[in-house]
Each structure stands twice: as C-alpha cells, then as structure tokens.
Design a protein around this motif. Structure first.
Motif, PDB file in Angstrom:
ATOM      1  N   PRO A 115      13.508  -7.445   1.017  1.00  0.00           N
ATOM      2  CA  PRO A 115      12.427  -7.196   1.987  1.00  0.00           C
ATOM      3  C   PRO A 115      11.238  -8.130   1.766  1.00  0.00           C
ATOM      4  O   PRO A 115      10.658  -8.633   2.731  1.00  0.00           O
ATOM      5  N   ASN A 116      10.890  -8.394   0.514  1.00  0.00           N
ATOM      6  CA  ASN A 116       9.736  -9.268   0.270  1.00  0.00           C
ATOM      7  C   ASN A 116       9.994 -10.695   0.741  1.00  0.00           C
ATOM      8  O   ASN A 116       9.062 -11.479   0.887  1.00  0.00           O
ATOM      9  N   SER A 148      13.559   1.319  -0.693  1.00  0.00           N
ATOM     10  CA  SER A 148      12.699   1.103   0.474  1.00  0.00           C
ATOM     11  C   SER A 148      13.460   0.308   1.529  1.00  0.00           C
ATOM     12  O   SER A 148      14.573  -0.161   1.286  1.00  0.00           O
ATOM     13  N   ARG A 162       9.479  -1.151   7.681  1.00  0.00           N
ATOM     14  CA  ARG A 162       8.311  -1.526   6.864  1.00  0.00           C
ATOM     15  C   ARG A 162       7.701  -0.348   6.108  1.00  0.00           C
ATOM     16  O   ARG A 162       7.219  -0.495   5.003  1.00  0.00           O
ATOM     17  N   SER A 163       7.694   0.818   6.744  1.00  0.00           N
ATOM     18  CA  SER A 163       7.043   1.985   6.129  1.00  0.00           C
ATOM     19  C   SER A 163       7.994   2.806   5.267  1.00  0.00           C
ATOM     20  O   SER A 163       7.560   3.631   4.469  1.00  0.00           O
ATOM     21  N   LYS A 222       7.014   7.542   1.178  1.00  0.00           N
ATOM     22  CA  LYS A 222       6.520   7.793  -0.186  1.00  0.00           C
ATOM     23  C   LYS A 222       7.502   8.666  -0.954  1.00  0.00           C
ATOM     24  O   LYS A 222       7.793   8.419  -2.122  1.00  0.00           O
ATOM     25  N   ALA A 254      11.617   0.169  -4.511  1.00  0.00           N
ATOM     26  CA  ALA A 254      10.340   0.665  -3.993  1.00  0.00           C
ATOM     27  C   ALA A 254       9.302  -0.447  -3.861  1.00  0.00           C
ATOM     28  O   ALA A 254       8.331  -0.318  -3.113  1.00  0.00           O
ATOM     29  N   ASN A 255       9.500  -1.566  -4.561  1.00  0.00           N
ATOM     30  CA  ASN A 255       8.563  -2.686  -4.471  1.00  0.00           C
ATOM     31  C   ASN A 255       9.070  -3.829  -3.596  1.00  0.00           C
ATOM     32  O   ASN A 255       8.543  -4.942  -3.656  1.00  0.00           O
ATOM     33  N   GLY A 256      10.137  -3.575  -2.854  1.00  0.00           N
ATOM     34  CA  GLY A 256      10.610  -4.593  -1.925  1.00  0.00           C
ATOM     35  C   GLY A 256      11.479  -5.674  -2.547  1.00  0.00           C
ATOM     36  O   GLY A 256      11.714  -6.715  -1.931  1.00  0.00           O
TER      37      GLY A 256
END
Ligand code: FES
Lengths: 450, 124
Positions: free
Chosen positions: A202-203, A131, A97-98, A122, A151-153
């Motif tokens: 991921p989203n 990510s 998640r991170s 980051k 980077a935005n899933g």
C-alpha cells in the motif's frame, strides 16, 4: 432459484438462466477529488422498461470521508447454495485507504441499500495487524478478504477472516510463505487450490505510480498457488517481464476445471494456467497487447490491463486496456488459443474515442461486470484516485462515467449500447468517480461453486 | 520548544491557527475546524498532502512522497509536526505538481523514494 435452497444457483448453467439484472450497485468516490464528501454506493436502474433507466436512483454515503471504496463482495454466493439458512443479503464494501469495512444491507429495500454495520479500520489493524482491504470472497458461510498491507502499509499483508455475523475471526491464512505482495485471489475447491496475485505494498501504490519502482522490485511479478485446505502457499510461478503487476485472477466458473487466467497489468499480457495430465500446474502467456507510442511522450504507453473476467459459460474472456482505451472480447473455448472476437473503444490516452453517447469519457475502460447471461457488460472508467490523477487529471472536473456494451454470445462481437450512460460528472455533490459494480442476484465475478 | 506555533493557510484566506508543535498538523488543524482530506492517517497514502511554502516540518514518518515531491515542497499532514511557524497551501488545490504521468515525465534516480533513491552525484 428454488425455495429449498440458499443463495445463488446450482451451477453456472443455472445462473445463466436467471432473470436479467434490474439494479446495479456501483461504487462512487470523492477521495482524492477535492470534494470533501464521503464515498458512496450508488444504486442504478438497469431495467430498460423503467422511467429511471440508466439513472442513479439512490446513494448511500459512508459515515466518514477518505475511505476510497474500491472493490466489494457479497456475504454469500453460490458456494452456499445448499445452505438454506444463508441469503445473499449484504455487500461488504471496504475502504482501501481507511481499512473500514462497511456492511450494507441490500435486501430490506434493494432500491435503497442501508448501512448495517461498520467494522472500523482501527479495530482490524489492532486485532490482525492488517490494512488495505481489496478482494472479498465468501467461502461457504465465512468471508475472506485480501488485505494488501500490515497495519503500517507494508507488504505482504494477508487475509482477514470474518464469520457470517461479520465478526473478526482473525487471520485466515496459516502462512504467507515467501509471498512478497498481495492483491486478488480466487479459489477452486475441487482442486484444493487458491491462486493469488500481486500488486504492491500500500505504501507503494497508494501515493501513485512511479514506473521506476517496478525495476526496483516494488511491484509484483509472481502468482501463487495455495493449498486451500492448509491455508498456505505451495508453489510460486515467477512470471518475470511477461507478468509485471499481475492483478485480477479468474478461474473457470466450471468447478471441475483447473484452467484460470490473470491479467498482467503493466506487461499487458494475459497469463493462462492449468493442471497438466501429471497433476502439475503450468502457465503460459496467451495474449500480448503491444505498447503504443504516444507522439509527445518518451516512453511508449502500455495497455494496463486493469481487469479481466470470464463469461459464466467460460467461453469468453473480457479485458480492458485502461490506458489505451479498448475493451476486448476473446473466445477462449480453447484456452491455449484465444481468438479475438470483439473490441470497442471508450476514452483512453490514445484519443480513439474521446466522446461516447454524448458524454466526454475521462479515464479509460476500467472495471467491468458482465450479466449472468453474458449479454450486457457494464463498464466504469476510474481506476484508483491517485492513479486517475496522474494519467487522467481532467477526471477531477469531469468525473467518471458508466457505459454498457452489448455482447454477441453466439458469433462473438461487442457494441456500445447507445441508450445507456451514467455521467458521474453530474452527481449532485459534484463530479465523482465510479468503480466496481455488482448485481443483487450475483454476477460473473462473485460466485464460486464448491 | 514553543508551546504553540502559528500556521497560515494561504488558500484559506490566509487564516492562521495556533497549534502544538508536538502533534501532527492534520489533527491539530482539523480540531480547529479546517476541512482537510485524509485517508490512511499513517503517512502512506498521500491523500492529505499539502504544500509547505514557508517554515519547516518534521515528517520523517511519511513514506508516501518521492524525492521530487519533497523537493516541490509537499508535506504529509497526518504525520508532519511543525518545527516553527509555517505557511501552507492545503487540500487538492495544492496538488498541481504532486501527480505526474510517468510515461511523459520519468523520475531521475535521485528523485525516487528515499529508500531506493541514488544520491545525485553517484547517479551515473
Ligand atoms: S492520510 Fe494517508 S498519508 Fe496522510
């Protein structure tokens, strides 16, 4: 192991002769549990002669909360056996998640691993636009990690390349081709091939599982064969309804073999592939777990094969049906014709084994790790925090647990060991959930021979 | 727009906080010492979900919630900006109707995520 050499073993046969594992490293999470504590890496005593056998002997907390530690991998494996400058020393422990990558030193004091370095999510996002790290494989002295999102899933993500000093090199792949999603991967260099599988963006998967999204093509149903040297996908196998959500990818350990397997989680099938005499890749479904009706539910329950693995001698295939609650062992000496040789039950939604070794099993058999000699299979029960919360909501108060299954490597067969149980419901900071396991000396999913 | 709005947290003894309406609630509440869960911090992973019982937020940047969860009042604190005074229930204690077993309780077409949902009257 000899003094002359690098990490790991000269061959799978040598690996099988290694001493039995005495320590286990297992991930435990608080993300999504309501307990505001960092996820952590547990060290568990696996030496039956020891007083603390089957107990957590140390806990390494990550620096922040909310990582969702998930899978992890070594900095070096048998692919570096010829390189005496390398050592199996660090575990790379990503937070899905991170996106933080935790580099953990397991060599200085194997019973008390320490945090060596953190590569922040980051930094990874800003340098690579990736990510959600998943599978970690080392590749000679380099490291590659499948990243499931940008980077935005959003899918398909790509592959993060680190050097042996854990610096970001950049993206590993030259192209993602038409690949829609990422998840797991395994490579077999003598065939210049890597195979990758598909979960979802991921989203899509992080917030939980909406079954209806499968029909809207938000989840994977393809596997991809890569030109490993060119670092680009070459051929895609559309598995369709037989291969919904193909997750864990395993090649034979034998580096000359072209045979490999993937578990299609939602279809609850095992898919086998190989290179035929004409040099073409072929695939077939070799195992099909039937959905089970549930008395009160409108939709029958699929097995959900969340993990598969092969014994070091490539003779046995193991997999878990996380929702049904069984672990199965198949003899795959003939990979086209698997034979069911063992089955045990723990937890699951069908109520077949709610309690094992005096512990209420919440969740089902999920991540498994097999000893190098093939005789001890360690099993944990949590899949992913949000999915746990959907299917096994009591896991919040009960936590996960770890059990061990004794495997008969001669005739086949499995039995839950009555003396081994780690109850993560009793952790000092409250019930946590255990996930992937690795051993200091390598295991059946860490080592690849070049 | 007002400089600050008042946020009340019902499951934190109705504690109130003055926050800027221009920044996500996860940031502004954490800065004032509220212990909240989070993961991705971009609105995609659901870890920071909370239940909005009064008021309005702008959470257009979230991609984690399906329409059923939105109708149940859930908001994604890492991207949600308050559009006025709000009352929230926060943390995992507020997640009672956030998760559902999809084999027991399927979603209707209009309850899917916004990008694939079919509007209710067109559903059949
Ligand atoms: S922290 Fe991931 S959705 Fe808010």
């Amino acid at each position: 192991m000899t003094d002359c050499c690098g990490p790991g073993y000269a061959s799978p046969a040598e690996a099988m002769k290694a001493p039995a594992e005495k320590l286990l490293y297992t991930i435990a999470i608080y993300t999504g549990t309501g307990i505001q504590k960092p996820d952590y890496l547990c060290t568990i005593d696996a030496d039956p002669e020891s007083e603390t056998y089957s107990k957590v002997i140390s806990r390494l907390e990550m620096p922040g909360i909310g990582d969702e530690l998930h899978h992890m991998g070594w900095n070096a494996c048998s692919s570096c056996f010829d390189d005496s400058s390398m050592a199996r020393k660090y575990l790379i422990v990503p937070g899905v998640r991170s996106t933080n990558l935790h580099i953990v030193d397991c060599a200085a004091d194997p019973r008390n691993p320490t945090l060596f370095k953190v590569i922040s999510g980051k930094e990874i996002k800003s340098k690579t636009n990736l990510s959600a790290p998943h599978t970690v494989h080392c590749l000679g002295s380099e490291i590659i990690i499948s990243m499931l999102g940008d980077a935005n899933g959003n899918a398909p993500g790509g592959y993060l390349h680190l050097n042996k000093d854990f610096e970001i090199v950049g993206r590993w792949e030259n192209s993602m081709g038409d690949i829609k999603f990422g998840y797991d991967f395994w490579y077999q260099p003598r065939h210049n091939v890597m195979v990758s599988s598909e979960w979802a963006a991921p989203n899509t998967f992080m917030p939980g599982f909406d079954l209806e999204e499968v029909g809207h093509l938000k989840y994977g149903r393809e596997i991809h064969f890569w030109d490993f040297e060119k670092k680009e996908p070459k051929q895609t196998m559309y598995l369709g309804e037989d291969g919904l959500i193909p997750l864990e990818v395993r090649f034979h350990h034998n580096p000359d073999s072209s045979h490999g397997f993937v578990g299609a989680a939602l279809s609850a099938n095992i898919i086998h592939w190989w290179k035929d005499d004409a040099g073409e890749w072929q695939w077939e479904k070799i195992i099909d777990v039937e959905n089970e009706p549930h008395p009160e539910w409108p939709i029958p329950v699929p097995g959900v094969i969340s993990v598969i693995l092969l014994s070091m001698d490539d003779r046995f295939l193991y997999f878990c049906n996380w929702l049904h609650g069984d672990i199965r062992q198949y003899d795959i000496s003939d990979p086209h014709n698997p034979v069911l040789t063992g089955q045990v039950w723990m937890g699951g939604l069908l109520g077949r084994a709610p309690e094992v070794n005096g512990v209420q099993v919440t969740g089902g058999p999920q991540m498994i790790q097999l000893s190098l000699d093939g005789k001890r299979l360690y099993v944990t029960t949590s899949l992913f925090s949000t999915w746990d919360n959907q299917f096994y909501p009591e896991i919040r108060t009960n936590g996960g647990c770890m059990l061990m299954v004794n495997c008969d490597t001669e005739k086949g067969g499995m039995e839950i060991d009555p003396d081994f149980v780690v109850d993560f419901g009793k952790e000092p900071n409250g019930p946590s959930r255990c996930h992937e396991t690795r051993y200091p000396g390598g295991d059946c999913t860490s080592d690849i021979w070049v | 727009m007002a400089d600050t709005v008042t946020i009340t947290l019902t499951n934190r003894d109705n504690a109130t906080y003055q926050v800027s309406p221009r920044r996500p609630l996860l940031e502004t509440l954490r800065e004032q010492g509220v212990d909240l869960p989070w993961g991705c911090e971009y609105g995609g992973c659901i870890t920071c979900a909370a239940k909005l019982t009064e008021g309005e937020v702008d959470q257009r940047a979230q991609v984690a919630l399906n329409n059923r969860q939105i109708n149940n009042g859930y908001v994604i604190l890492c991207v949600a900006r308050p559009e006025g005074d709000c009352t929230l229930e926060v943390g995992v204690e507020s997640h009672d109707t956030l998760y559902r077993n999809p084999f027991l309780d399927p979603l209707a077409d209009h309850e899917l995520k916004a990008d694939i949902a079919t509007p209710k009257d067109a559903a059949r």
